[in-house]
Design a protein around this motif. Structure first.
Motif, PDB file in Angstrom:
ATOM      1  N   ILE A   1       0.092  -3.730  89.239  1.00  0.00           N
ATOM      2  CA  ILE A   1       0.878  -2.753  88.891  1.00  0.00           C
ATOM      3  C   ILE A   1       0.034  -2.734  87.526  1.00  0.00           C
ATOM      4  CG2 ILE A   1       2.731  -2.695  87.564  1.00  0.00           C
ATOM      5  CD1 ILE A   1       4.449  -3.625  89.216  1.00  0.00           C
TER       6      ILE A   1
ATOM      7  N   VAL B   1       5.226   4.033  85.820  1.00  0.00           N
ATOM      8  CA  VAL B   1       5.481   2.926  85.169  1.00  0.00           C
ATOM      9  C   VAL B   1       6.287   2.910  84.176  1.00  0.00           C
ATOM     10  CG1 VAL B   1       4.917   0.357  84.881  1.00  0.00           C
ATOM     11  CG2 VAL B   1       4.033   1.740  86.624  1.00  0.00           C
TER      12      VAL B   1
ATOM     13  N   LYS C   1      -1.811   0.775  87.097  1.00  0.00           N
ATOM     14  CA  LYS C   1      -1.574   2.053  85.745  1.00  0.00           C
ATOM     15  C   LYS C   1      -2.809   2.205  84.729  1.00  0.00           C
ATOM     16  CE  LYS C   1       1.619   1.042  81.467  1.00  0.00           C
ATOM     17  NZ  LYS C   1       2.779   0.696  81.062  1.00  0.00           N
TER      18      LYS C   1
END
Length: 78
Positions: free
Chosen positions: A19, A33, A23
């Motif tokens: 993640i 996100v 990102k």
């Protein structure tokens, strides 16, 4: 459960590093996100603070959070 934290690090602990990497590398993913985080924070605030809101608005916020969660998961598992 009211006020439950649905942060992505709790929802997908096995993807925590991915993640973060996505990102930083993908603006669109990062925006998803961030929107998810903002919605989760807002929903928890409404649940725990007994802030008056109509059911349709509350349901809409939760549906959008679920949609984002599905989109994020889909990208994580590609």
């Amino acid at each position: 459960m009211l006020g439950e934290n649905h942060a992505l690090m709790f929802e997908f602990p096995e993807y925590k590093d991915k993640i973060h990497e996505l990102k930083m590398a993908d603006e669109v993913f990062g925006a998803k996100v961030d929107e998810y985080h903002d919605l989760d924070h807002k929903i928890r605030g409404l649940e725990s603070g007994n802030v008056p809101t109509d059911d349709a608005t509350f349901r809409s916020l939760k549906m959008r959070r679920a949609q984002l969660k599905d989109e994020i998961y889909s990208q994580l598992t590609q």
